[in-house]
Design a protein around this motif. Structure first.
Motif, PDB file in Angstrom:
ATOM      1  N   ARG A   1      22.814 -21.924 -86.242  1.00 33.21           N
ATOM      2  CA  ARG A   1      22.256 -22.539 -85.113  1.00 33.21           C
ATOM      3  C   ARG A   1      20.777 -22.774 -85.179  1.00 33.21           C
ATOM      4  NH1 ARG A   1      26.058 -18.604 -83.968  1.00 33.21           N
ATOM      5  NH2 ARG A   1      24.572 -16.804 -83.932  1.00 33.21           N
TER       6      ARG A   1
ATOM      7  N   TYR B   1      13.186 -14.272 -89.690  1.00 32.53           N
ATOM      8  CA  TYR B   1      13.941 -13.327 -89.972  1.00 32.53           C
ATOM      9  C   TYR B   1      13.197 -12.289 -90.832  1.00 32.53           C
ATOM     10  CZ  TYR B   1      17.772 -16.190 -88.572  1.00 32.53           C
ATOM     11  OH  TYR B   1      18.856 -17.002 -87.922  1.00 32.53           O
TER      12      TYR B   1
ATOM     13  N   GLN C   1      25.262 -17.130 -90.384  1.00 33.58           N
ATOM     14  CA  GLN C   1      25.746 -17.541 -89.177  1.00 33.58           C
ATOM     15  C   GLN C   1      24.979 -17.987 -88.365  1.00 33.58           C
ATOM     16  OE1 GLN C   1      29.110 -18.434 -89.264  1.00 33.58           O
ATOM     17  NE2 GLN C   1      29.210 -17.844 -91.290  1.00 33.58           N
ATOM     18  N   ASP C   2      23.986 -17.032 -87.653  1.00 30.06           N
ATOM     19  CA  ASP C   2      22.928 -17.199 -86.956  1.00 30.06           C
ATOM     20  C   ASP C   2      22.079 -18.481 -87.148  1.00 30.06           C
ATOM     21  OD1 ASP C   2      21.683 -16.126 -84.427  1.00 30.06           O
ATOM     22  OD2 ASP C   2      20.089 -16.423 -85.861  1.00 30.06           O
TER      23      ASP C   2
ATOM     24  N   LYS D   1      14.320 -12.445 -85.414  1.00 30.28           N
ATOM     25  CA  LYS D   1      15.334 -11.351 -85.818  1.00 30.28           C
ATOM     26  C   LYS D   1      14.734 -10.157 -86.749  1.00 30.28           C
ATOM     27  CE  LYS D   1      18.314 -13.681 -82.926  1.00 30.28           C
ATOM     28  NZ  LYS D   1      19.267 -14.039 -83.684  1.00 30.28           N
TER      29      LYS D   1
ATOM     30  N   TYR E   1      16.221 -22.057 -80.889  1.00 29.82           N
ATOM     31  CA  TYR E   1      16.476 -22.162 -79.233  1.00 29.82           C
ATOM     32  C   TYR E   1      15.212 -22.567 -78.528  1.00 29.82           C
ATOM     33  CZ  TYR E   1      20.683 -19.319 -79.931  1.00 29.82           C
ATOM     34  OH  TYR E   1      21.827 -18.778 -80.313  1.00 29.82           O
TER      35      TYR E   1
ATOM     36  N   LYS F   1      12.966 -20.339 -86.765  1.00 30.24           N
ATOM     37  CA  LYS F   1      14.038 -19.073 -86.496  1.00 30.24           C
ATOM     38  C   LYS F   1      13.369 -18.271 -87.866  1.00 30.24           C
ATOM     39  CE  LYS F   1      17.952 -19.037 -85.000  1.00 30.24           C
ATOM     40  NZ  LYS F   1      19.144 -19.155 -84.809  1.00 30.24           N
TER      41      LYS F   1
ATOM     42  N   PRO G   1      14.403 -15.304 -78.964  1.00 29.13           N
ATOM     43  CA  PRO G   1      15.432 -15.488 -79.484  1.00 29.13           C
ATOM     44  C   PRO G   1      15.469 -15.975 -80.927  1.00 29.13           C
ATOM     45  CG  PRO G   1      14.951 -17.049 -77.867  1.00 29.13           C
ATOM     46  CD  PRO G   1      13.874 -15.943 -77.783  1.00 29.13           C
ATOM     47  N   ASP G   2      14.362 -16.430 -81.428  1.00 26.41           N
ATOM     48  CA  ASP G   2      13.801 -16.982 -82.630  1.00 26.41           C
ATOM     49  C   ASP G   2      13.683 -16.112 -83.445  1.00 26.41           C
ATOM     50  OD1 ASP G   2      15.359 -19.259 -81.753  1.00 26.41           O
ATOM     51  OD2 ASP G   2      13.499 -20.287 -80.912  1.00 26.41           O
TER      52      ASP G   2
ATOM     53  N   GLU H   1      26.083 -12.364 -91.464  1.00 23.70           N
ATOM     54  CA  GLU H   1      25.786 -12.475 -89.845  1.00 23.70           C
ATOM     55  C   GLU H   1      24.396 -13.165 -89.809  1.00 23.70           C
ATOM     56  OE1 GLU H   1      25.752  -8.488 -88.520  1.00 23.70           O
ATOM     57  OE2 GLU H   1      28.012  -8.532 -88.612  1.00 23.70           O
ATOM     58  N   MET H   2      23.208 -12.899 -90.442  1.00 22.86           N
ATOM     59  CA  MET H   2      21.989 -13.923 -90.617  1.00 22.86           C
ATOM     60  C   MET H   2      22.301 -15.145 -90.909  1.00 22.86           C
ATOM     61  SD  MET H   2      18.438 -13.361 -92.844  1.00 22.86           S
ATOM     62  CE  MET H   2      19.457 -14.651 -94.085  1.00 22.86           C
TER      63      MET H   2
END
Length: 326
Positions: A101, A111, A97-98, A78, A104, A109, A75-76, A94-95
């Motif tokens: 958060r 990308y 916005q993600d 992308k 998880y 996180k 989940p972390d 969208e990235m």
């Protein structure tokens, strides 16, 4: 896929190993290098190592985090790819916005943005806002063929890592030792790989490569018969592969380079086209040694003429006729 599975980019791999071990991970990196050279493989290994619960020189491959990476469902981590021909503004939005958060499961996180050089200008400007004030847990990896496609403000906020092409002998050795190819096949694929191991492996499975190469050798054989009508007929072949003309001309260059080597040394030990040595021996009897250097120069000139937008058909016809006359 871990660091230990990556071949040919030891310097970059060791850099990332130290970054994880020393907990000195930057917020953003640009991976610069041609397609197939291993950028995404190293990015994935880096992300996996960052998230691994038992990291020591490489990801453990048995913790829950590693298993999720292997299953492409961490989940972390992308992956972002172009939609159509570009990475669009809404994808970066969208990235972002993600990214609001928190992670998880881990502390980061990550990308991985493939073909990041295809970001629109508006997407780059949006990304810049994140790079200016990134969350502590953000790691953004930009895969790119050329870092010059990025805005200077983006480049200044990223660590740029250049992925270098490998030597032909190194690729040949890997193909024979790791992938079980014989020396003849390894030599040919390494020569046409452009220093990219991934490309060499793709060529092995490519019927198109095999067909183009066989057709090119047939054209060379026909042109050496010195029938001027044959030279004009051969133009159709070059028109068919016009989009791949540099590749086709390289096939021809390597062929005459092998003829030169064969005549000079009398040995097939250093041939690139080792699997075609019988055909090369036959051609050797149809061409004088002193002609070959001039032919190589003519082919190089044709490559430069086409690059300079000289009329394509005229450039090819002149090359073929001149090869026959030299």
């Amino acid at each position: 896929m871990g660091f230990n599975d990556i071949i040919g980019q030891e310097k970059t791999v060791n850099y990332f190993k130290r970054a994880i071990s020393n907990e000195k991970i930057a917020h953003a990196y640009i991976f610069e290098g041609p397609s197939g050279i291993g950028k995404v493989a190293i990015a994935t290994a880096f992300a996996k190592g960052i998230q691994c619960k038992n990291y020591h020189e490489d990801a453990c491959n048995i913790c829950i985090s590693c298993l999720k990476v292997n299953g492409n469902n961490h989940p972390d981590i992308k992956m972002i790819e172009p939609e159509g021909k570009s990475i669009k503004n809404k994808q970066i939005e969208e990235m972002q916005q993600d990214l609001l958060r928190k992670p998880y499961e881990g502390n980061k996180k990550i990308y991985i943005i493939k073909h990041a050089n295809q970001m629109t200008v508006s997407a780059q400007n949006r990304l810049l806002k994140t790079l200016e004030e990134p969350p502590q847990y953000a790691v953004i990896l930009l895969m790119s063929a050329n870092s010059n496609s990025f805005l200077p403000t983006i480049k200044s906020r990223c660590q740029i890592l250049k992925f270098n092409r490998m030597g032909q002998n190194d690729i040949e050795q890997i193909l024979t030792s790791k992938y079980g190819m014989n020396q003849e096949e390894g030599r040919v694929l390494a020569a046409f790989s452009d220093g990219i191991l991934g490309k060499a492996i793709q060529l092995k499975e490519s019927d198109v490569f095999r067909i183009k190469r066989e057709e090119t050798i047939e054209v060379i054989e026909n042109v050496l018969k010195k029938d001027p009508l044959v030279a004009f007929d051969a133009v159709e072949f070059f028109q068919k592969y016009k989009d791949d003309i540099n590749e086709i001309l390289d096939y021809i260059l390597f062929w005459f380079r092998d003829l030169l080597m064969l005549i000079q040394t009398g040995s097939d030990k250093f041939l690139i086209n080792m699997d075609k040595k019988n055909t090369l021996q036959k051609h050797r009897g149809h061409i004088a040694y002193e002609r070959i250097g001039n032919i190589i120069n003519i082919i190089e000139k044709t490559k430069n003429d086409i690059k300079a937008n000289v009329n394509f058909q005229l450039a090819i016809e002149m090359m073929l006729l001149t090869i026959q006359e030299v």
